[in-house]
Design a protein around this motif. Sequence first.
Motif, PDB file in Angstrom:
ATOM      1  N   THR A  28       0.812  -1.211   0.000  1.00 14.87           N
ATOM      2  CA  THR A  28       0.000   0.000   0.000  1.00 14.87           C
ATOM      3  C   THR A  28       0.846   1.261   0.000  1.00 14.87           C
ATOM      4  O   THR A  28       0.313   2.352  -0.091  1.00 14.87           O
ATOM      5  CB  THR A  28      -0.922   0.022   1.235  1.00 14.87           C
ATOM      6  N   ASN A 190      -2.596   1.042   8.167  1.00 18.13           N
ATOM      7  CA  ASN A 190      -2.566   2.473   7.869  1.00 18.13           C
ATOM      8  C   ASN A 190      -1.484   3.245   8.625  1.00 18.13           C
ATOM      9  O   ASN A 190      -1.386   4.458   8.449  1.00 18.13           O
ATOM     10  CB  ASN A 190      -3.933   3.103   8.190  1.00 18.13           C
ATOM     11  N   ASN A 228      -0.745   6.118   6.184  1.00 12.42           N
ATOM     12  CA  ASN A 228      -1.122   5.953   4.779  1.00 12.42           C
ATOM     13  C   ASN A 228      -2.596   5.577   4.670  1.00 12.42           C
ATOM     14  O   ASN A 228      -3.200   5.039   5.609  1.00 12.42           O
ATOM     15  CB  ASN A 228      -0.257   4.899   4.090  1.00 12.42           C
ATOM     16  N   SER A 229      -3.153   5.899   3.536  1.00  6.93           N
ATOM     17  CA  SER A 229      -4.566   5.624   3.300  1.00  6.93           C
ATOM     18  C   SER A 229      -4.782   4.140   3.031  1.00  6.93           C
ATOM     19  O   SER A 229      -3.841   3.378   2.818  1.00  6.93           O
ATOM     20  CB  SER A 229      -5.069   6.450   2.116  1.00  6.93           C
ATOM     21  N   ALA A 230      -6.026   3.748   3.024  1.00 13.93           N
ATOM     22  CA  ALA A 230      -6.359   2.359   2.718  1.00 13.93           C
ATOM     23  C   ALA A 230      -6.040   2.054   1.263  1.00 13.93           C
ATOM     24  O   ALA A 230      -6.018   2.943   0.400  1.00 13.93           O
ATOM     25  CB  ALA A 230      -7.834   2.098   2.998  1.00 13.93           C
ATOM     26  N   ASP A 232      -7.796   0.701  -0.948  1.00 13.19           N
ATOM     27  CA  ASP A 232      -8.900   0.934  -1.877  1.00 13.19           C
ATOM     28  C   ASP A 232      -9.362   2.384  -1.888  1.00 13.19           C
ATOM     29  O   ASP A 232     -10.422   2.705  -2.435  1.00 13.19           O
ATOM     30  CB  ASP A 232     -10.080   0.012  -1.534  1.00 13.19           C
ATOM     31  N   ALA A 233      -8.576   3.286  -1.294  1.00 11.20           N
ATOM     32  CA  ALA A 233      -8.947   4.700  -1.288  1.00 11.20           C
ATOM     33  C   ALA A 233      -8.908   5.261  -2.705  1.00 11.20           C
ATOM     34  O   ALA A 233      -8.152   4.806  -3.563  1.00 11.20           O
ATOM     35  CB  ALA A 233      -8.007   5.483  -0.389  1.00 11.20           C
ATOM     36  N   THR A 234      -9.759   6.260  -2.953  1.00 17.97           N
ATOM     37  CA  THR A 234      -9.794   6.885  -4.273  1.00 17.97           C
ATOM     38  C   THR A 234      -8.435   7.464  -4.635  1.00 17.97           C
ATOM     39  O   THR A 234      -7.940   7.294  -5.752  1.00 17.97           O
ATOM     40  CB  THR A 234     -10.860   7.996  -4.301  1.00 17.97           C
ATOM     41  N   TYR A 235      -7.820   8.177  -3.677  1.00 17.29           N
ATOM     42  CA  TYR A 235      -6.484   8.726  -3.869  1.00 17.29           C
ATOM     43  C   TYR A 235      -5.579   8.167  -2.777  1.00 17.29           C
ATOM     44  O   TYR A 235      -5.681   8.573  -1.620  1.00 17.29           O
ATOM     45  CB  TYR A 235      -6.498  10.259  -3.813  1.00 17.29           C
ATOM     46  N   ARG A 236      -4.749   7.218  -3.142  1.00 16.77           N
ATOM     47  CA  ARG A 236      -3.826   6.648  -2.157  1.00 16.77           C
ATOM     48  C   ARG A 236      -2.798   7.695  -1.741  1.00 16.77           C
ATOM     49  O   ARG A 236      -2.190   8.359  -2.576  1.00 16.77           O
ATOM     50  CB  ARG A 236      -3.127   5.425  -2.741  1.00 16.77           C
ATOM     51  N   GLN A 237      -2.619   7.817  -0.437  1.00 20.06           N
ATOM     52  CA  GLN A 237      -1.685   8.809   0.089  1.00 20.06           C
ATOM     53  C   GLN A 237      -0.803   8.188   1.165  1.00 20.06           C
ATOM     54  O   GLN A 237      -1.178   7.197   1.802  1.00 20.06           O
ATOM     55  CB  GLN A 237      -2.432  10.000   0.698  1.00 20.06           C
TER      56      GLN A 237
END
Length: 720
Positions: A28, A190, A228-230, A232-237
Amino acid sequence: MKSFSLSPLALALAAAAAAPVIAQESETQLETISVIGDAETIAELPGSAHLIDADQLARFEFVDINRMVRSVPGVYITEEDGYGLRPNIGIRGASGGRSGKISLMEDGVLIAPAPYSAPEAYYSPTAGRLEGIEVLKGPGTLKYGPFTVGGAVNMLSTPIPQAAEGMVQLEAGQFGENRLHSYYGASTENTGWLLETHQQRADGFRDIDRADSADIAKEDYLLKGRINSAADATYRQQLDIKLQYSEEESGMSYLGLTDADFDRDPNRRYGISAEDEMQNRHSTVQLNHSIQLSDSFTLNTQAYYNKFKRDWFKASEGDLIAAANGGDTFAQAVLDGEADYDFGIKHNNRQYEARGLQVSGDWQLATGGVSHELTVGLRSHWDEVDRYQPTENYQQIDGQLSFVDKSLPNASNNRVGEANATSFFIYDDIQLSEQLTLTATLRYEDVELSEQRYDDPERTIKGAKAENQVDEWLPGLGLVYDVSETWSLLAGVHRGFAPPGAGSQDGFGPELSTNYEWGARFNGGNLFGEVIAFFSDYENAVQNCSVAVPCDNGADSGTFQLGEAEIKGLEASFGTEWALTNGWNMPLRASYTYTDAETTEDSDDGDKLAGDNFAYLPENVFALSASLDSGAAWRVNLTAAYQDEMCVNTECNRGGTDRFDYTESLWVWDAAAHYDFSQDLSAYLKVDNLFDEQVIVNRGPDGARANRPRTATLGMKFVF
């Protein structure tokens, strides 16, 4: 000196950023700070690149970066203290003095204390805690800068582990050496964190007349955090923070020996240098943010702040060494402590600050059936060096040192240098066909430099001021052609650049060169190799002057123009792995570098003549390593390295030289044996300089100095 114990408060001060090699993180996370990435990427690069990974570093458990990088072709090292505390690394003929002509980085961020205004790297990351080292040459260096004449070295810190994991490593050895390296970290889907420390102590191998040995104590702390984002997030960060703190006290000196004294005892140090000591502190704050805005576009941002404070209290008595080498009996008596003498010890006291913001975007796209991997980057950087360097006056009476008084600094030792730099690059990796890849690079550097001197200790009276501004466009092209699945050809050309430093006057230009390379790679599974020829045509070679590496005109600050020059050479590397009986195997690696460099045109003032050589540049460098791995508990590793003698000035080609103008060539062998008691617990015995060969490896700045003697160390490592 510092105790070896760890305090909870000290650990809390620690420091560090995103994990450097994304392959070692969970899927991720986004890669932001590795220069090369992984070993497979090297075959696709248009220029020479080498990755020294964690497995290679673990074979010998080196804590000296000189020993770590000496097997990389195209790299030269000049030893100084025997421990690699302040390395002198050069690449493809670019001067190695204080590593001041390479882009020295940790986790993708410039790490020299003031890389534009005072590029000499009196600080280098603690080598014993590194996870890997990346060395990049050729057109790809234009992505990083500002030093593109030679190459870039990126040191990789320990990554945040994928799951809860820790390690404790303990060492003890000759000359009072002991080391502790430990870390612990954990990750969730995360979040992630890592806490690390590296502590190193030694009594030192040089014995000071009528005093103790030259001891060392260095401690380093590192803290990393990640959110960090999940997946499946729209915008991985991903957001990473890195905090680092280190401090050092070491009895290091610039004073070497006369040749006659060196022949009698290369590990002696004169009592007149008994007060010499380096004290420094370094801290880093680094923030990394990555956001994947689409499947084809990622935006990376890094903000950083580095602070380094040092006071190197040391005597500079090179004139005594030179006089004694010439037969002056009084100078020799002073060095032996048998003659009274008045002298000064200067506080080489400096504070450095550097801060910056760099943003880059990675975009994958296709145009007309041609695929592009496009990277565009922008960096805004500021750094400063503040020198306030008083001198303490001493008397040597009956061999003992006695303080007299203190002299306040003159203008040359009371000054502030500053640099503001804006750089921009475009890097396009173009897949023209299945076999042919073209890389096009363009970099722009705009640097404003200034230095203010002060005529009074309170800095109320301003003295001389120097201001300079340089800007350059730096293009580069490279290509890789895959002849077959095992063979590929490469070629590249790029513009070399190095800024002139804060003390340069208006109109003093940067170092500029046109660099060419071409060669071939072979990878046949268990057999791989690479041969690359390089040629650098310098329009203007520039030397950075320092006390450690004085310029040919005698200056120990500012810059000195060497004029037009040519550097040409050949790099070769080879590796294989032999499968033996009963599960044993033997990996072999070898590397070789040939370099020829000379000035090609007389200077206007006549100081430099066509045909003059480059100082501290060996013609031949060779390294060989072999391992014997049982495939189970036992591993034995052996490495040998050779470096030619080097001329210590730029006039050896004129003739009329003597032995004092040269260092000595050296073969040095290191060995290490490991035994695994279990999957988690292992022990090792390492011996540096196995055959105890010591020669003159450095004459700068004040006399002959030897490499490290044979040193045996026993260590244990526990992973949990």
